[in-house]
Design a protein around this motif. Structure first.
Motif, mmCIF file in Angstrom:
data_model
loop_
_atom_site.group_PDB
_atom_site.id
_atom_site.type_symbol
_atom_site.label_atom_id
_atom_site.label_comp_id
_atom_site.label_asym_id
_atom_site.label_seq_id
_atom_site.Cartn_x
_atom_site.Cartn_y
_atom_site.Cartn_z
ATOM 1 N N ILE A 122 2.024 9.914 -5.807
ATOM 2 C CA ILE A 122 2.566 10.785 -5.097
ATOM 3 C C ILE A 122 3.709 11.234 -6.336
ATOM 4 O O ILE A 122 3.698 12.496 -6.738
ATOM 5 N N SER A 123 4.478 10.380 -6.616
ATOM 6 C CA SER A 123 5.597 10.551 -7.786
ATOM 7 C C SER A 123 5.063 11.041 -9.074
ATOM 8 O O SER A 123 5.457 11.838 -9.685
ATOM 9 N N THR A 124 3.904 10.370 -9.489
ATOM 10 C CA THR A 124 3.225 10.527 -10.665
ATOM 11 C C THR A 124 2.460 12.270 -10.402
ATOM 12 O O THR A 124 2.639 12.937 -11.417
ATOM 13 N N ASP A 153 0.717 -1.153 -0.014
ATOM 14 C CA ASP A 153 0.137 -0.071 0.123
ATOM 15 C C ASP A 153 0.752 1.357 0.009
ATOM 16 O O ASP A 153 0.404 2.356 -0.652
ATOM 17 N N TYR A 154 1.815 1.293 0.656
ATOM 18 C CA TYR A 154 2.817 2.348 0.793
ATOM 19 C C TYR A 154 3.714 2.518 -0.370
ATOM 20 O O TYR A 154 3.667 3.708 -0.972
ATOM 21 N N LEU A 155 3.807 1.436 -1.113
ATOM 22 C CA LEU A 155 4.515 1.715 -2.369
ATOM 23 C C LEU A 155 3.556 2.162 -3.538
ATOM 24 O O LEU A 155 3.965 3.143 -4.219
ATOM 25 N N LYS A 156 2.313 1.757 -3.314
ATOM 26 C CA LYS A 156 1.315 2.280 -4.213
ATOM 27 C C LYS A 156 1.078 3.873 -4.116
ATOM 28 O O LYS A 156 0.932 4.550 -5.085
#
Length: 346
Positions: free
Chosen positions: A209-211, A201-204
């Motif tokens: 956020i990066s996008t 979930d954190y990676l998603k």
């Protein structure tokens, strides 16, 4: 004549300009505080050149803009410098007296000092050799501030003390307003718990956020140094992020040191004698107003009595060159009237 504080301030700014290598101070030899103050606060070509140099250091694109202007277009330069000060929230957009040197000397020195503070606080403005890397350094600084703010917000929202602040045990609202606020207070205000979330979930979320940051960077075209006014906007964003970071850090520190120990206290016992106290307060207010009226009446009576006493004791001219008090005048008129009556009786 300028005061001692303004002279010391002018000497300080003069030394800072010398250390920064202001070209308009070459060949200028002044050492007396009064002379330095007149140099920086009196309208002159040197003073205007110094201010122009400071503004071009704060916002380098102005140098190219000023280089194509003619000597007869000095008003345009001053308007652009006033506009820069307005965008930095240091003066008004049409505050030309400040640029010309006609404003109060204290205001002029404060304006110059704040511009120099901006130059020295920004790494991209400290030397001309770093102008080529301004865009890259600005983007890195912006991303750094964003990450620091994100970490601070995560720490704030995951804090147990912040949860206690959102749902305090001691309701601060008065008793007569609690009934109106019950529907809002009944709503549960909870933040997502970190224990129920996995690394996936954190990676998603990080990918989202990066996008979002990439899309935001494409939309914010003003982050490019080639866009006019870009560096000024970046300075404002950096200042806003720094202030926001400091406000949150100050709130956390104050909460840890002063507020936390008061959050676990039981609700206070409200006295049922509120209407009685209000009635007593109203009666005391009326009594106070009546006493003030009596006091004013007594003072007015004393004033009238004093005026009458002075009127009776003061001698005035009643015509014919003689002076007498009103009592003596009435007594004389009475004697004349009695003499007149006696003459009629005969």
């Amino acid at each position: 004549m300028a005061g001692g504080t303004e002279k010391r301030r002018a000497a300080e700014i003069y030394k800072r300009l010398q250390k920064m290598g202001c070209p308009f101070l070459e060949g200028v030899y002044v050492s007396e505080p009064q002379s330095i103050h007149e140099l920086l606060c009196t309208p002159s070509v040197i003073r205007l050149g110094i201010l122009e140099w400071i503004c071009t250091r704060v916002y380098p694109p102005l140098q190219e803009q000023f280089s194509v202007l003619k000597e007869s277009e000095g008003d345009t330069k001053m308007k652009e410098m006033a506009k820069l000060g307005f965008e930095l929230m240091l003066c008004g957009d049409v505050d030309l007296d400040l640029i010309k040197g006609l404003a109060h000397s204290g205001k002029q020195l404060s304006f110059m000092g704040e511009l120099l503070d901006i130059i020295q606080s920004s790494p991209s403005l400290c030397s001309n050799s770093e102008l080529e890397s301004t865009s890259q350094g600005t983007d890195e600084a912006f991303v750094t501030y964003a990450h620091e703010t994100e970490e601070l917000l995560n720490e704030l929202f995951s804090s147990v003390h912040f949860q206690a602040t959102l749902t305090p045990e001691c309701n601060p609202w008065p008793a007569d307003l609690q009934a109106l606020l019950l529907p809002e207070e009944a709503q549960e205000r909870k933040l997502p718990s970190g224990k129920d979330r996995t690394h996936g979930d954190y990676l998603k979320e990080l990918e989202k956020i990066s996008t979002a940051l990439k899309d935001l960077k494409e939309e914010c075209t003003f982050l490019c140094s080639s866009v006019p006014g870009g560096e000024t906007v970046i300075q404002k964003l950096r200042l806003a992020l720094t202030d926001f970071h400091q406000l949150i850090a100050a709130f956390i520190q104050i909460y840890e040191n002063e507020f936390r120990e008061h959050c676990g206290h039981p609700a206070p016992q409200l006295s049922p004698s509120g209407p009685l106290f209000q009635s007593v307060h109203t009666l005391l207010t009326y009594c106070t107003k009546e006493l003030e009226a009596i006091s004013q009446l007594s003072d007015t009576s004393d004033t009238i009595a004093e005026m009458v006493r002075k009127r009776q004791q003061t001698k005035e001219s009643w015509g014919g060159g003689s002076t007498a008090t009103i009592y003596e005048k009435i007594k004389g008129l009475k004697q004349v009237y009695e003499t007149f009556l006696n003459s009629l009786a005969k």
